[in-house]
Design a protein around this motif. Structure first.
Motif, PDB file in Angstrom:
ATOM      1  N   SER A  84       8.667  12.320   5.086  1.00 36.53           N
ATOM      2  CA  SER A  84       7.485  12.741   6.069  1.00 36.53           C
ATOM      3  C   SER A  84       7.975  12.840   7.602  1.00 36.53           C
ATOM      4  O   SER A  84       9.108  12.012   7.624  1.00 36.53           O
ATOM      5  N   GLU A 111       0.912  -0.868  -0.380  1.00 36.20           N
ATOM      6  CA  GLU A 111      -0.080  -0.354  -0.035  1.00 36.20           C
ATOM      7  C   GLU A 111       1.105   0.907   0.298  1.00 36.20           C
ATOM      8  O   GLU A 111       1.857   1.151   0.753  1.00 36.20           O
ATOM      9  N   TYR A 144      -1.000  -5.069   9.447  1.00 35.97           N
ATOM     10  CA  TYR A 144      -0.463  -4.355   8.900  1.00 35.97           C
ATOM     11  C   TYR A 144       0.880  -4.135   9.042  1.00 35.97           C
ATOM     12  O   TYR A 144       1.728  -4.169  10.777  1.00 35.97           O
ATOM     13  N   TYR A 199       6.641   9.451  -0.483  1.00 38.47           N
ATOM     14  CA  TYR A 199       6.222   8.050  -0.126  1.00 38.47           C
ATOM     15  C   TYR A 199       5.795   7.625   1.174  1.00 38.47           C
ATOM     16  O   TYR A 199       7.360   7.670   1.706  1.00 38.47           O
ATOM     17  N   ARG A 200       5.145   7.275   1.639  1.00 39.42           N
ATOM     18  CA  ARG A 200       4.767   5.958   3.030  1.00 39.42           C
ATOM     19  C   ARG A 200       4.198   4.855   2.271  1.00 39.42           C
ATOM     20  O   ARG A 200       3.421   5.462   1.552  1.00 39.42           O
ATOM     21  N   ASN A 223      -2.798  10.999   1.216  1.00 38.09           N
ATOM     22  CA  ASN A 223      -4.454  11.576   1.110  1.00 38.09           C
ATOM     23  C   ASN A 223      -4.161  10.180   2.152  1.00 38.09           C
ATOM     24  O   ASN A 223      -5.794   9.745   2.173  1.00 38.09           O
ATOM     25  N   GLY A 224      -4.183   9.021   2.695  1.00 39.91           N
ATOM     26  CA  GLY A 224      -4.022   7.867   3.791  1.00 39.91           C
ATOM     27  C   GLY A 224      -3.087   6.832   3.036  1.00 39.91           C
ATOM     28  O   GLY A 224      -3.249   7.095   1.345  1.00 39.91           O
ATOM     29  N   PHE A 225      -3.493   6.147   2.874  1.00 39.46           N
ATOM     30  CA  PHE A 225      -3.219   4.473   2.194  1.00 39.46           C
ATOM     31  C   PHE A 225      -4.029   4.053   1.664  1.00 39.46           C
ATOM     32  O   PHE A 225      -5.040   3.723   1.657  1.00 39.46           O
ATOM     33  N   GLU A 226      -3.603   3.361   0.107  1.00 40.57           N
ATOM     34  CA  GLU A 226      -4.626   3.069  -0.578  1.00 40.57           C
ATOM     35  C   GLU A 226      -3.492   1.825  -1.468  1.00 40.57           C
ATOM     36  O   GLU A 226      -2.093   2.139  -1.589  1.00 40.57           O
ATOM     37  N   ASP A 262       1.214   5.499   0.446  1.00 41.25           N
ATOM     38  CA  ASP A 262       0.550   7.269   1.246  1.00 41.25           C
ATOM     39  C   ASP A 262       0.761   8.342  -0.003  1.00 41.25           C
ATOM     40  O   ASP A 262       1.882   8.577   0.208  1.00 41.25           O
TER      41      ASP A 262
END
Length: 589
Positions: free
Chosen positions: A344, A263, A315, A299-300, A268-271, A265
């Motif tokens: 980050s 995933e 996770y 990015y994360r 705007n949050g993990f996807e 990020d």
């Protein structure tokens, strides 16, 4: 034989009840003696021959055993025939060769290497009255059962069979915990098994046929499974940026019986980003996506672990990338490069700065947009620059930047050169840049106002000994080239007034070949210019007040004869100093 023995026995025991009972027992024994071997093996359609097995895996060897008594009649076999004799439009019993698609063989043994359904035809004797029989066999690819095994929480194992992938009728399963089961190939291809406690178990799955006839097949699928109460959390070890769109993520070995999703990020949050292939990439994965910009955007990443039993996922602790770029700051005391970075701020610790592989210093801010200056003495001193962060044992490394790799470094111009006149021409001197220059390019402005390169030098001085005639002023500029081939901007120009440089030839040839056709003075500023030309007897043959105009070697429109002529030139230079020059020259045709 059986019928004849039975007939004799019938007549012998016809008058005694005891004899009749004994006759039935003997008859039953004879029938069993005659048929039991045939049932243990596989009979042909008419019972003329038999095979040990009619089902097997390639390579599958058959040895037909002839049951029909033969004296001298030839016996032929059509082994690789794939045509069903029952579908033949010809008279199969009279002409078997017309109902097969392979050639006949007298061999009594044959090996099938290609999976398929075959009809082995036996022909005894020759046309028109052969004795013909056949048997159907099936040859399969030698492979274990097709089944996917997954670990689930609560010590559960999930089995998903692909019934279309194999030829078995049912499966014997040993779960490795002391329990076994038999799973039939029915409509439902999924079942589960719960283990008593977490651990590693060795599972074996053996494919079976209802007939029990599976010669030369391996048939067994073996696999180890790790069971657990809860899905273990994945562990990320490092994230290494390779280029603008690629990064390698390293992690602890994954359990190939679970499902792992990478995933991302983007702010705007993990996807969901990518399914991780556990068998081909058990401990690292190359992230590659043209939409990524590792040079300029942080990015994360994290890994989601789940199973096929709808258990709650777990996770990995996220890891953040480091965006690193540069810009050109200045050339004050060398080549000064400004670094720009961002990562980050979540769980941020410090960033370690390296040049080459040598640690330089640490930064305690996750973002720097104003630039941190790195100075190199020369372009050949460029080394790769990168940042690293270690948090909770996880390493994140930025792109290893080599300043100006694959691009031209826009070098600043040097100061305008100085220009001086001497007896050989115009001497230029220029100041070197603040770092080594490999060479200098000398540029001179032409009559059209365009700068042209007239020479190169490795020194800080250059003499222009070929100043064109007819110009009052010469203008120059300098470019330099560094040791890496980068070319600087053009320097400001320097112009010098050309004065007093009279260059008259000692001979000229006005023959129309455009080479030395005119007798004229050199370039420069000529005030009150006057030029007179006399022949050998002192007669004036040409006079002009225009320094650009020259004598064409004629007098009153008629070509002058060859010989020695005398010139007298007077003018005032740019400093208003009177100049006079007299001499002789030859006219040559």
């Amino acid at each position: 034989m059986t019928l004849s023995v039975m007939s004799n026995l019938n007549s012998s025991f016809s008058k005694s009840p005891l004899k009749i009972s004994t006759w039935y027992i003997l008859t039953l024994w004879l029938c069993l003696w005659n048929t039991t071997p045939l049932q243990a093996q596989r009979l042909s359609n008419n019972g003329d021959f038999r095979l040990a097995h009619v089902t097997g895996c390639a390579p599958f060897t058959v040895t037909p055993e002839l049951l029909f008594p033969v004296t001298t009649e030839p016996v032929l076999y059509y082994y690789e025939n794939t045509l069903d004799p029952n579908d033949c439009t010809e008279d199969f019993n009279q002409n078997p060769a017309a109902c097969v698609n392979t050639s006949a063989s007298s061999d009594t043994q044959f090996t099938f290497n290609t999976p398929g359904t075959y009809y082995i035809v036996q022909a005894i004797g020759t046309i028109p009255t052969p004795r013909v029989d056949y048997i159907e066999i099936r040859v399969f690819e030698d492979r274990a059962p097709f089944v996917g095994i997954s670990s689930c929480s609560n010590n559960e194992a999930l089995f998903v069979f692909d019934f279309s992938g194999d030829f078995f009728d049912y499966y014997d399963i040993d779960f490795g915990d002391g329990t076994t089961t038999q799973f039939q190939k029915t409509g439902n291809n999924i079942f589960s098994h719960t283990y008593p406690q977490p651990g590693t178990y060795s599972i074996s799955i053996e494919g079976q046929l209802n007939s029990g006839d599976n010669a030369s097949c391996v048939l067994i699928r073996r696999e180890d499974i790790v069971t657990f109460d809860q899905i273990p959390e994945p562990i990320i070890d490092s994230l290494i940026i390779e280029n603008d769109i690629e990064a390698n993520i390293y992690y602890q070995p994954l359990n190939d019986l679970l499902v792992y999703n990478l995933e991302i990020d983007r702010g705007n949050g993990f996807e969901f980003f990518q399914r991780l292939p556990t068998r081909t990439n058990p401990s690292n994965f190359l992230i590659r996506d043209v939409s990524l910009d590792f040079r300029n955007e942080p990015y994360r990443f994290r890994i989601e672990a789940t199973d096929n039993c709808s258990s709650a996922p777990t996770y990995a602790e996220p890891i953040a990338s480091i965006a690193l770029n540069y810009d050109l700051s200045s050339f004050n005391s060398g080549i000064e490069v400004g670094l720009i970075w961002e990562t980050s701020p979540i769980n941020f610790n410090t960033l370690d700065y390296y040049v080459g592989n040598n640690f330089q210093q640490s930064f305690n801010t996750p973002t720097n947009s104003t630039g941190f200056t790195v100075t190199f003495d020369n372009c050949t001193d460029f080394e790769r620059i990168f940042l690293e962060q270690i948090f909770n044992g996880k390493l994140s490394r930025s792109l290893r930047l080599l300043p100006f790799e694959g691009e031209n470094l826009d070098l600043p111009p040097v100061n305008p050169p100085t220009a001086d006149l001497n007896g050989l021409g115009i001497v230029l001197n220029f100041t070197p840049p603040p770092f080594p220059a490999d060479s200098y390019r000398i540029l001179r402005r032409n009559m059209a106002g365009v700068y042209e390169q007239i020479g190169t030098t490795n020194a800080n001085t250059f003499t222009d000994g070929n100043v064109p005639t007819g110009i009052a002023q010469a203008c120059y500029a300098i470019q330099y080239v560094d040791e890496c081939g980068n070319v600087s901007e053009r320097s400001p120009e320097t112009c010098i007034t050309v004065s007093g440089l009279i260059r008259v030839p000692t001979a000229f040839s006005p023959n129309g070949d455009n080479v030395n056709d005119t007798f004229s003075v050199g370039e420069g500023i000529f005030i009150s210019f006057d030029m007179k030309i006399y022949n050998r007897w002192g007669a004036l043959v040409f006079r002009s007040n225009n320094p650009i105009e020259g004598w064409q070697g004629t007098f009153e429109g008629t070509p002058s004869p060859i010989g020695t002529y005398t010139y007298k030139i007077t003018f005032r230079n740019a400093d208003n100093v009177p100049i006079s020059k007299t001499g002789t020259f030859l006219l040559i045709r």
